[in-house]
Design a protein around this motif. Structure first.
Motif, mmCIF file in Angstrom:
data_model
loop_
_atom_site.group_PDB
_atom_site.id
_atom_site.type_symbol
_atom_site.label_atom_id
_atom_site.label_comp_id
_atom_site.label_asym_id
_atom_site.label_seq_id
_atom_site.Cartn_x
_atom_site.Cartn_y
_atom_site.Cartn_z
ATOM 1 N N SER A 157 41.327 41.933 45.109
ATOM 2 C CA SER A 157 40.959 42.151 46.503
ATOM 3 C C SER A 157 41.111 40.863 47.305
ATOM 4 C CB SER A 157 39.513 42.655 46.582
ATOM 5 O OG SER A 157 39.142 42.896 47.915
ATOM 6 N N ARG A 158 40.643 39.747 46.723
ATOM 7 C CA ARG A 158 40.778 38.442 47.376
ATOM 8 C C ARG A 158 42.252 38.053 47.513
ATOM 9 N NH1 ARG A 158 36.750 34.459 47.290
ATOM 10 N NH2 ARG A 158 34.827 35.362 48.111
ATOM 11 N N LYS A 159 43.035 38.309 46.472
ATOM 12 C CA LYS A 159 44.458 37.953 46.506
ATOM 13 C C LYS A 159 45.165 38.693 47.625
ATOM 14 C CE LYS A 159 48.585 37.522 43.609
ATOM 15 N NZ LYS A 159 49.159 37.691 42.260
ATOM 16 N N LYS A 160 44.809 39.956 47.824
ATOM 17 C CA LYS A 160 45.426 40.748 48.889
ATOM 18 C C LYS A 160 45.113 40.144 50.254
ATOM 19 C CE LYS A 160 47.699 44.594 49.883
ATOM 20 N NZ LYS A 160 47.928 44.436 51.305
ATOM 21 N N MET A 161 43.953 39.494 50.389
ATOM 22 C CA MET A 161 43.559 38.880 51.661
ATOM 23 C C MET A 161 44.073 37.453 51.795
ATOM 24 S SD MET A 161 39.647 40.265 52.256
ATOM 25 C CE MET A 161 39.002 39.577 50.732
ATOM 26 N N GLY A 162 44.803 36.960 50.751
ATOM 27 C CA GLY A 162 45.376 35.635 50.821
ATOM 28 C C GLY A 162 44.449 34.515 50.410
ATOM 29 N N SER A 163 43.340 34.848 49.757
ATOM 30 C CA SER A 163 42.383 33.813 49.329
ATOM 31 C C SER A 163 41.963 34.062 47.882
ATOM 32 C CB SER A 163 41.162 33.799 50.248
ATOM 33 O OG SER A 163 40.588 35.099 50.336
ATOM 34 N N SER A 164 42.954 34.203 46.993
ATOM 35 C CA SER A 164 42.709 34.702 45.644
ATOM 36 C C SER A 164 41.840 33.802 44.781
ATOM 37 C CB SER A 164 44.044 34.943 44.926
ATOM 38 O OG SER A 164 44.810 33.754 44.940
ATOM 39 N N ILE A 165 41.902 32.474 44.967
ATOM 40 C CA ILE A 165 41.148 31.584 44.073
ATOM 41 C C ILE A 165 39.964 30.919 44.756
ATOM 42 C CG2 ILE A 165 43.181 31.149 42.653
ATOM 43 C CD1 ILE A 165 43.405 28.394 43.980
ATOM 44 N N GLU A 166 39.741 31.199 46.019
ATOM 45 C CA GLU A 166 38.620 30.581 46.725
ATOM 46 C C GLU A 166 37.294 30.980 46.083
ATOM 47 O OE1 GLU A 166 38.774 31.411 50.870
ATOM 48 O OE2 GLU A 166 40.669 30.364 51.176
ATOM 49 N N GLY A 167 36.486 29.976 45.781
ATOM 50 C CA GLY A 167 35.170 30.227 45.207
ATOM 51 C C GLY A 167 35.179 30.586 43.733
ATOM 52 N N GLN A 168 36.369 30.601 43.124
ATOM 53 C CA GLN A 168 36.474 31.016 41.725
ATOM 54 C C GLN A 168 36.915 29.847 40.842
ATOM 55 O OE1 GLN A 168 38.218 35.244 41.447
ATOM 56 N NE2 GLN A 168 38.814 34.569 43.484
ATOM 57 N N SER A 169 36.369 29.812 39.644
ATOM 58 C CA SER A 169 36.608 28.701 38.729
ATOM 59 C C SER A 169 37.016 29.226 37.360
ATOM 60 C CB SER A 169 35.339 27.854 38.601
ATOM 61 O OG SER A 169 35.400 27.011 37.468
ATOM 62 N N ILE A 170 38.079 28.631 36.792
ATOM 63 C CA ILE A 170 38.503 29.036 35.453
ATOM 64 C C ILE A 170 37.435 28.676 34.427
ATOM 65 C CG2 ILE A 170 39.734 26.890 34.950
ATOM 66 C CD1 ILE A 170 40.827 30.451 33.921
ATOM 67 N N LYS A 219 46.754 31.946 35.848
ATOM 68 C CA LYS A 219 48.129 32.029 36.363
ATOM 69 C C LYS A 219 48.168 31.783 37.872
ATOM 70 C CE LYS A 219 50.203 35.083 32.893
ATOM 71 N NZ LYS A 219 50.840 36.400 32.666
ATOM 72 N N GLU A 220 47.177 32.306 38.582
ATOM 73 C CA GLU A 220 47.166 32.150 40.039
ATOM 74 C C GLU A 220 46.884 30.710 40.445
ATOM 75 O OE1 GLU A 220 47.627 33.419 43.973
ATOM 76 O OE2 GLU A 220 48.120 34.392 42.059
ATOM 77 N N ILE A 221 46.007 30.036 39.729
ATOM 78 C CA ILE A 221 45.725 28.626 40.019
ATOM 79 C C ILE A 221 46.984 27.790 39.812
ATOM 80 C CG2 ILE A 221 44.441 26.594 39.225
ATOM 81 C CD1 ILE A 221 42.085 28.517 38.606
ATOM 82 N N LYS A 222 47.704 28.051 38.720
ATOM 83 C CA LYS A 222 48.955 27.323 38.445
ATOM 84 C C LYS A 222 50.010 27.648 39.507
ATOM 85 C CE LYS A 222 50.666 26.229 34.613
ATOM 86 N NZ LYS A 222 51.374 26.225 33.304
ATOM 87 N N TYR A 226 47.994 23.956 41.450
ATOM 88 C CA TYR A 226 46.854 23.195 40.935
ATOM 89 C C TYR A 226 46.924 23.103 39.421
ATOM 90 C CZ TYR A 226 44.774 24.086 45.547
ATOM 91 O OH TYR A 226 44.536 24.164 46.893
ATOM 92 N N SER A 227 46.262 22.087 38.880
ATOM 93 C CA SER A 227 46.057 22.025 37.438
ATOM 94 C C SER A 227 44.856 22.892 37.115
ATOM 95 C CB SER A 227 45.799 20.575 36.999
ATOM 96 O OG SER A 227 45.352 20.565 35.650
ATOM 97 N N SER A 228 45.047 23.884 36.260
ATOM 98 C CA SER A 228 43.992 24.864 36.004
ATOM 99 C C SER A 228 42.711 24.238 35.481
ATOM 100 C CB SER A 228 44.496 25.908 35.010
ATOM 101 O OG SER A 228 45.594 26.600 35.530
ATOM 102 N N TYR A 229 42.851 23.168 34.696
ATOM 103 C CA TYR A 229 41.677 22.616 34.038
ATOM 104 C C TYR A 229 41.096 21.404 34.744
ATOM 105 C CZ TYR A 229 42.992 25.910 30.486
ATOM 106 O OH TYR A 229 43.307 27.084 29.844
ATOM 107 N N SER A 230 41.840 20.814 35.715
ATOM 108 C CA SER A 230 41.242 19.733 36.502
ATOM 109 C C SER A 230 40.544 20.270 37.733
ATOM 110 C CB SER A 230 42.323 18.716 36.913
ATOM 111 O OG SER A 230 43.258 19.332 37.781
ATOM 112 N N ARG A 231 40.806 21.551 38.058
ATOM 113 C CA ARG A 231 40.131 22.193 39.189
ATOM 114 C C ARG A 231 38.911 22.939 38.672
ATOM 115 N NH1 ARG A 231 39.641 27.091 41.458
ATOM 116 N NH2 ARG A 231 39.540 27.253 43.736
ATOM 117 N N PHE A 232 37.764 22.297 38.788
ATOM 118 C CA PHE A 232 36.538 22.893 38.250
ATOM 119 C C PHE A 232 36.096 24.033 39.161
ATOM 120 C CE2 PHE A 232 31.928 23.213 37.700
ATOM 121 C CZ PHE A 232 31.848 23.330 36.331
#
Length: 232
Positions: A157-170, A219-222, A226-232
């Motif tokens: 749902s977030r991805k469809k709105m263009g903000s797929s990784i906002e507020g989310q952490s791997i 996959k979306e963070i990459k 972004y580096s998936s594991y440096s982005r907390f």
């Protein structure tokens, strides 16, 4: 006929009308009229408790009613697979492959819940041993299964709105997965030998959707550089 004897028949008639109406409107409008979670659970319940575990007390009449419902549900299932993808694509921006995999998974998990749930709830008092914390563990694992599904829906749902990784952490995604299925999930199975099958389905549901969430978020963070594991 006693009023209590009439109640199941009245219910059977009303729900049969409901299903017929949904099937009719589905084909008429080239759409589907029941949410996927409700459809999967309904179809699994009616199939399980008319074919596999027919009602012992209700006799032939209840078995017939459940079978009619199951047949009607097949029509709704057909409309869902024929016409459902366009709605999921519009709302979540997902591909057809994800739509079909997610849909089949919903039906498989629903059937597993029904096949194991009847025996589980049938021994409720003995299972919980009058211990409030036993009930608390049950609620927690059920809640986590629901949360895991919602996290995946939340991502799309977030991805469809263009903000797929906002507020989310791997890290949060991985920690949730480990903190549920690989810890308390395993503990629950080990401490309930021979009586964990229904809750095992809940634990498996959490694990499957947590893994799904971890993979798509990684996959979306990459993909966004972004580096998936440096982005907390």
């Amino acid at each position: 006929m006693e009023i209590l004897d009439f109640a199941p028949i009245a219910s059977g008639i009303c729900w049969t009308v409901t299903y017929f109406a949904l099937v009719y409107r589905g084909f008429k409008d080239k759409s589907y009229g029941m949410p996927i979670a409700a459809l999967a659970l309904n179809f699994a319940w009616e199939t399980t408790f008319s074919v596999i575990y027919p009602p012992a007390d209700g006799g032939f009449a209840l078995t017939i009613i459940n079978t009619i419902w199951m047949i009607c549900d097949i029509g709704i299932v057909v409309t869902y697979f024929l016409y459902g993808f366009k709605y999921f694509k519009k709302q979540y921006g997902i591909s057809k492959n994800i739509f079909y995999v997610g849909s089949v998974l919903a039906f498989v998990l629903a059937f597993l819940m029904m096949l194991t749930g009847g025996q589980f709830f049938g021994s409720f008092a003995q299972y919980f041993k009058s211990d409030i914390f036993e009930g608390a563990q049950f609620i927690a694992l059920m809640q986590n299964a629901i949360m895991s599904v919602l996290f995946v829906a939340f991502f799309y749902s977030r991805k469809k709105m263009g903000s797929s990784i906002e507020g989310q952490s791997i890290y949060a995604a991985i920690a949730k997965m480990i903190g549920t299925s690989f810890t308390v999930g395993i503990y629950y199975i080990v401490t309930h030998p021979g009586a964990w099958y229904f809750m095992g389905v809940m634990i498996a549901t959490s694990l499957i959707f947590d893994m799904w969430y971890c993979i798509i978020l990684y996959k979306e963070i990459k993909a966004q550089g972004y580096s998936s594991y440096s982005r907390f």
